[in-house]
Motif scaffolding. Structure first.
Motif, PDB file in Angstrom:
ATOM      1  N   LEU A 185      55.598  95.516  89.655  1.00 40.53           N
ATOM      2  CA  LEU A 185      54.725  96.511  90.276  1.00 40.53           C
ATOM      3  C   LEU A 185      55.374  97.879  90.120  1.00 40.53           C
ATOM      4  O   LEU A 185      56.403  98.165  90.746  1.00 40.53           O
ATOM      5  CB  LEU A 185      54.487  96.178  91.753  1.00 40.53           C
ATOM      6  CG  LEU A 185      53.891  94.782  92.021  1.00 40.53           C
ATOM      7  CD1 LEU A 185      53.827  94.497  93.509  1.00 40.53           C
ATOM      8  CD2 LEU A 185      52.513  94.671  91.407  1.00 40.53           C
ATOM      9  N   CYS A 186      54.764  98.711  89.273  1.00 43.72           N
ATOM     10  CA  CYS A 186      55.356 100.003  88.921  1.00 43.72           C
ATOM     11  C   CYS A 186      54.400 101.124  89.301  1.00 43.72           C
ATOM     12  O   CYS A 186      53.192 101.026  89.047  1.00 43.72           O
ATOM     13  CB  CYS A 186      55.653 100.040  87.424  1.00 43.72           C
ATOM     14  SG  CYS A 186      56.277 101.615  86.817  1.00 43.72           S
ATOM     15  N   PRO A 187      54.887 102.231  89.913  1.00 41.95           N
ATOM     16  CA  PRO A 187      54.015 103.369  90.225  1.00 41.95           C
ATOM     17  C   PRO A 187      53.421 103.962  88.951  1.00 41.95           C
ATOM     18  O   PRO A 187      54.062 103.991  87.893  1.00 41.95           O
ATOM     19  CB  PRO A 187      54.956 104.359  90.916  1.00 41.95           C
ATOM     20  CG  PRO A 187      56.109 103.541  91.397  1.00 41.95           C
ATOM     21  CD  PRO A 187      56.261 102.438  90.407  1.00 41.95           C
ATOM     22  N   ASP A 206      55.212 105.820  81.675  1.00 50.33           N
ATOM     23  CA  ASP A 206      55.971 106.001  80.436  1.00 50.33           C
ATOM     24  C   ASP A 206      57.223 105.134  80.392  1.00 50.33           C
ATOM     25  O   ASP A 206      57.754 104.841  79.303  1.00 50.33           O
ATOM     26  CB  ASP A 206      56.354 107.476  80.257  1.00 50.33           C
ATOM     27  CG  ASP A 206      55.145 108.367  80.037  1.00 50.33           C
ATOM     28  OD1 ASP A 206      54.091 107.831  79.647  1.00 50.33           O
ATOM     29  OD2 ASP A 206      55.252 109.584  80.264  1.00 50.33           O
ATOM     30  N   ASP A 207      57.719 104.727  81.565  1.00 51.62           N
ATOM     31  CA  ASP A 207      58.916 103.884  81.624  1.00 51.62           C
ATOM     32  C   ASP A 207      58.586 102.396  81.610  1.00 51.62           C
ATOM     33  O   ASP A 207      59.501 101.558  81.584  1.00 51.62           O
ATOM     34  CB  ASP A 207      59.722 104.199  82.896  1.00 51.62           C
ATOM     35  CG  ASP A 207      60.153 105.650  82.961  1.00 51.62           C
ATOM     36  OD1 ASP A 207      60.586 106.168  81.915  1.00 51.62           O
ATOM     37  OD2 ASP A 207      60.048 106.264  84.037  1.00 51.62           O
ATOM     38  N   LEU A 208      57.289 102.078  81.633  1.00 55.47           N
ATOM     39  CA  LEU A 208      56.892 100.682  81.816  1.00 55.47           C
ATOM     40  C   LEU A 208      57.367  99.783  80.678  1.00 55.47           C
ATOM     41  O   LEU A 208      57.933  98.705  80.921  1.00 55.47           O
ATOM     42  CB  LEU A 208      55.367 100.596  81.955  1.00 55.47           C
ATOM     43  CG  LEU A 208      54.800  99.216  82.282  1.00 55.47           C
ATOM     44  CD1 LEU A 208      55.366  98.701  83.598  1.00 55.47           C
ATOM     45  CD2 LEU A 208      53.274  99.277  82.342  1.00 55.47           C
ATOM     46  N   ASN A 209      57.155 100.191  79.448  1.00 53.02           N
ATOM     47  CA  ASN A 209      57.552  99.340  78.317  1.00 53.02           C
ATOM     48  C   ASN A 209      59.055  99.068  78.309  1.00 53.02           C
ATOM     49  O   ASN A 209      59.505  97.966  77.982  1.00 53.02           O
ATOM     50  CB  ASN A 209      57.117  99.984  77.000  1.00 53.02           C
ATOM     51  CG  ASN A 209      55.611  99.927  76.796  1.00 53.02           C
ATOM     52  OD1 ASN A 209      54.943  99.023  77.306  1.00 53.02           O
ATOM     53  ND2 ASN A 209      55.078 100.893  76.079  1.00 53.02           N
ATOM     54  N   THR A 210      59.839 100.091  78.683  1.00 54.68           N
ATOM     55  CA  THR A 210      61.294  99.894  78.748  1.00 54.68           C
ATOM     56  C   THR A 210      61.647  98.881  79.827  1.00 54.68           C
ATOM     57  O   THR A 210      62.510  98.008  79.618  1.00 54.68           O
ATOM     58  CB  THR A 210      61.995 101.226  79.028  1.00 54.68           C
ATOM     59  OG1 THR A 210      61.677 102.154  77.993  1.00 54.68           O
ATOM     60  CG2 THR A 210      63.498 101.046  79.099  1.00 54.68           C
ATOM     61  N   LEU A 211      60.983  98.962  80.979  1.00 54.20           N
ATOM     62  CA  LEU A 211      61.240  98.017  82.061  1.00 54.20           C
ATOM     63  C   LEU A 211      60.923  96.585  81.630  1.00 54.20           C
ATOM     64  O   LEU A 211      61.690  95.657  81.909  1.00 54.20           O
ATOM     65  CB  LEU A 211      60.408  98.379  83.295  1.00 54.20           C
ATOM     66  CG  LEU A 211      60.755  99.676  84.016  1.00 54.20           C
ATOM     67  CD1 LEU A 211      59.823  99.875  85.203  1.00 54.20           C
ATOM     68  CD2 LEU A 211      62.202  99.664  84.484  1.00 54.20           C
ATOM     69  N   LEU A 212      59.787  96.410  80.956  1.00 49.85           N
ATOM     70  CA  LEU A 212      59.379  95.063  80.567  1.00 49.85           C
ATOM     71  C   LEU A 212      60.361  94.446  79.576  1.00 49.85           C
ATOM     72  O   LEU A 212      60.596  93.232  79.589  1.00 49.85           O
ATOM     73  CB  LEU A 212      57.967  95.098  79.977  1.00 49.85           C
ATOM     74  CG  LEU A 212      56.864  95.563  80.935  1.00 49.85           C
ATOM     75  CD1 LEU A 212      55.509  95.532  80.244  1.00 49.85           C
ATOM     76  CD2 LEU A 212      56.835  94.702  82.199  1.00 49.85           C
TER      77      LEU A 212
END
Length: 243
Positions: free
Chosen positions: A219-221, A226-232
């Motif tokens: 669950l990401c704000p 833009d940081d989502l792909n790096t987190l995944l």
């Protein structure tokens, strides 16, 4: 010289001879060859038949339709919310039902993820590298006539914004994440090596997927999309030691 009488023909004898049938004149037809026609023997390899363009288009269309149907079912599944009173006591098939709840365990700061996986009883989703872990929580929630076990890991970006990584079992307990989301079919995602989908709502982005024994979500704000792909790419599953 005496004339002899011609003998009279038999009574049943026809006046004219029967005519032959046309089929008898033509002769019998040549019997069909039971063996298939042989191809000429050459040194060249037979040319492979390429699938027609129409067939390729139909195949791609069918795959796209099946993918959309799967995403829609996942979307409806999450929108169901918490089960009503009638469905709370339905047995959960093929998954161990938690009948005895555990006391909630909350660990501030960095936690031993291996111990969390041992307590959870199934692999736990976590991040390796990147944002720092601020808090870990293991607790049970009433669900389906028993309990759902959850592990919530809270991480923080450099600007202090928080996001969570959730592990839930049984898999049907993913409905506890709540509703208010809309499914996005723009692309597919991967979550700790699992196929995942995306939902948006309430200022958050939810990337969710499941294994045979547990469900997982990030669950990401929306402000950190833009940081989502790096987190995944940093998500991983940590298995309990007794597996």
């Amino acid at each position: 010289m005496e004339h002899r009488k011609r003998p009279s023909p038999p009574r049943d004898m026809p006046a004219e001879a029967p005519r032959p049938r046309k089929s008898a004149l033509r002769g019998r037809r040549r019997p069909a060859d039971p063996l298939p026609q042989q191809q000429p023997v050459t040194d060249e390899e037979p040319a492979e038949k390429k699938p027609s363009r129409l067939r390729l288009i139909l195949l791609r269309t069918a795959v796209a339709v099946l993918l959309v149907i799967a995403l829609v079912f996942a979307y409806l599944f999450l929108l169901l919310g918490e089960p009503d009173e009638e469905t709370k006591y339905v047995d959960l098939p093929d998954e161990a039902l938690i009948t005895m709840p555990m006391g909630a365990l909350e660990i501030p700061g960095e936690a031993n993820l291996q111990n969390l996986a041992n307590t959870f009883g199934q692999p736990v989703m976590a991040l390796y590298g990147g944002p720092s872990l601020e808090r870990a929580r293991v607790y049970d929630t009433a669900f389906g006539g028993g309990y759902a076990r959850r592990v919530t890991l809270t991480y923080a970006f450099d600007d202090g914004t928080r996001f969570t990584v959730e592990s839930i079992r049984p898999t049907s307990a993913i409905t506890l994440l709540g509703g208010g989301y809309s499914l996005s079919v723009r692309s597919l995602y991967a979550l700790g090596g699992l196929d995942a989908a995306r939902m948006d709502g309430g200022g958050q982005i939810c990337i969710f997927g499941e294994s045979d024994t547990a469900a997982y979500a990030v669950l990401c704000p929306e402000g950190h999309e833009d940081d989502l792909n790096t987190l995944l790419r940093q998500t991983t599953l940590i298995a309990p030691e007794d597996e």
